[in-house]
Scaffold this active site. Structure first.
Site, PDB file in Angstrom:
ATOM      1  N   CYS A 110      -1.040 -43.435 -36.046  1.00 29.14           N
ATOM      2  CA  CYS A 110       0.301 -42.941 -36.352  1.00 29.14           C
ATOM      3  C   CYS A 110       0.450 -43.067 -37.857  1.00 29.14           C
ATOM      4  CB  CYS A 110       1.384 -43.751 -35.637  1.00 29.14           C
ATOM      5  SG  CYS A 110       3.053 -43.201 -36.070  1.00 29.14           S
ATOM      6  N   CYS A 113       4.340 -44.311 -38.982  1.00 29.59           N
ATOM      7  CA  CYS A 113       4.843 -45.658 -38.676  1.00 29.59           C
ATOM      8  C   CYS A 113       3.857 -46.361 -37.746  1.00 29.59           C
ATOM      9  CB  CYS A 113       6.250 -45.603 -38.097  1.00 29.59           C
ATOM     10  SG  CYS A 113       6.437 -44.421 -36.742  1.00 29.59           S
ATOM     11  N   SER A 114       4.248 -46.559 -36.486  1.00 30.06           N
ATOM     12  CA  SER A 114       3.325 -47.215 -35.548  1.00 30.06           C
ATOM     13  C   SER A 114       3.602 -46.766 -34.119  1.00 30.06           C
ATOM     14  CB  SER A 114       3.447 -48.738 -35.654  1.00 30.06           C
ATOM     15  OG  SER A 114       4.793 -49.145 -35.421  1.00 30.06           O
ATOM     16  N   CYS A 115       3.840 -45.468 -33.922  1.00 32.52           N
ATOM     17  CA  CYS A 115       4.080 -44.940 -32.579  1.00 32.52           C
ATOM     18  C   CYS A 115       2.867 -45.249 -31.699  1.00 32.52           C
ATOM     19  CB  CYS A 115       4.324 -43.437 -32.643  1.00 32.52           C
ATOM     20  SG  CYS A 115       5.827 -42.987 -33.541  1.00 32.52           S
TER      21      CYS A 115
END
Length: 205
Positions: A110, A113-115
């Site tokens: 991702c 961000c950190s999906c």
């Protein structure tokens, strides 16, 4: 997206720059106020990062290895298939399954961000959220894979999938040699979290 301005007077500038440090600062503050128990928090994190989450995804992969019809359905509509297994909820609303083969190796990132598919894989590991991984895996995926211990044949293409708030990915790793005849439960034990992100391979039986 790059930011061209500087705003060092903003209150956020007083927070530690690294996300991990911010989290630690917040944890320290909440602990000092008696609002959380660090031991209980560590147990919850360990459960979701290493036990509950990855086991769900491993069950999905093991079924895909064992049942051709299930595999086809998973590749066509992963969201519906995993929901039928009871794996749904926040961070898992829109799932896409991609399959590793001799021709193509898939890896997920991702970049914004950190999906991450929490219902299937649990809490994302720290390295998945790091700036270094998010930037480098797009630019030099083979080198990043090698650092994770995955050395692919030159003829195997590497495909990088960028998770977003709309779509999250599950990698179906290649079934390891020597696993013929194993049942779903035994196969699930061969599936690692990293193999479902694409930074690892399934374990040998």
């Amino acid at each position: 997206m790059p930011h061209d301005h500087s705003d060092h007077d903003h209150p956020h500038a007083l927070l530690p720059p690294e996300p991990a440090l911010r989290v630690k600062a917040l944890e320290t503050l909440l602990t000092a106020k008696g609002l959380i128990d660090p031991a209980a928090l560590d147990e919850i994190i360990d459960t979701y990062e290493n036990r509950i989450g990855p086991r769900n995804g491993a069950e999905v992969v093991a079924r895909a290895w064992s049942d051709p019809d299930f595999r086809t359905a998973l590749l066509e509509d992963a969201t519906a298939v995993v929901a039928e297994m009871g794996f749904f909820g926040r961070q898992g609303e829109h799932m896409v399954a991609v399959e590793n083969t001799d021709e193509v190796h898939n890896i997920v990132v991702c970049t914004l961000c950190s999906c991450y598919p929490w219902p299937l894989l649990g809490i994302p590991p720290g390295w998945y959220k790091s700036d270094a991984y998010r930037a480098r895996v797009v630019r030099e995926p083979r080198k990043v894979l090698a650092e994770f211990g995955v050395d692919l044949p030159e003829e195997t293409a590497v495909r990088v999938w960028d998770s977003t708030a709309e779509v999250r990915y599950l990698v179906i790793p290649q079934r390891p040699a020597g696993s013929d005849g194993m049942d779903v439960a035994a196969l699930a034990d061969l599936v690692t979290r990293d193999s479902m992100i694409g930074t690892g391979l399934a374990k040998a039986p």
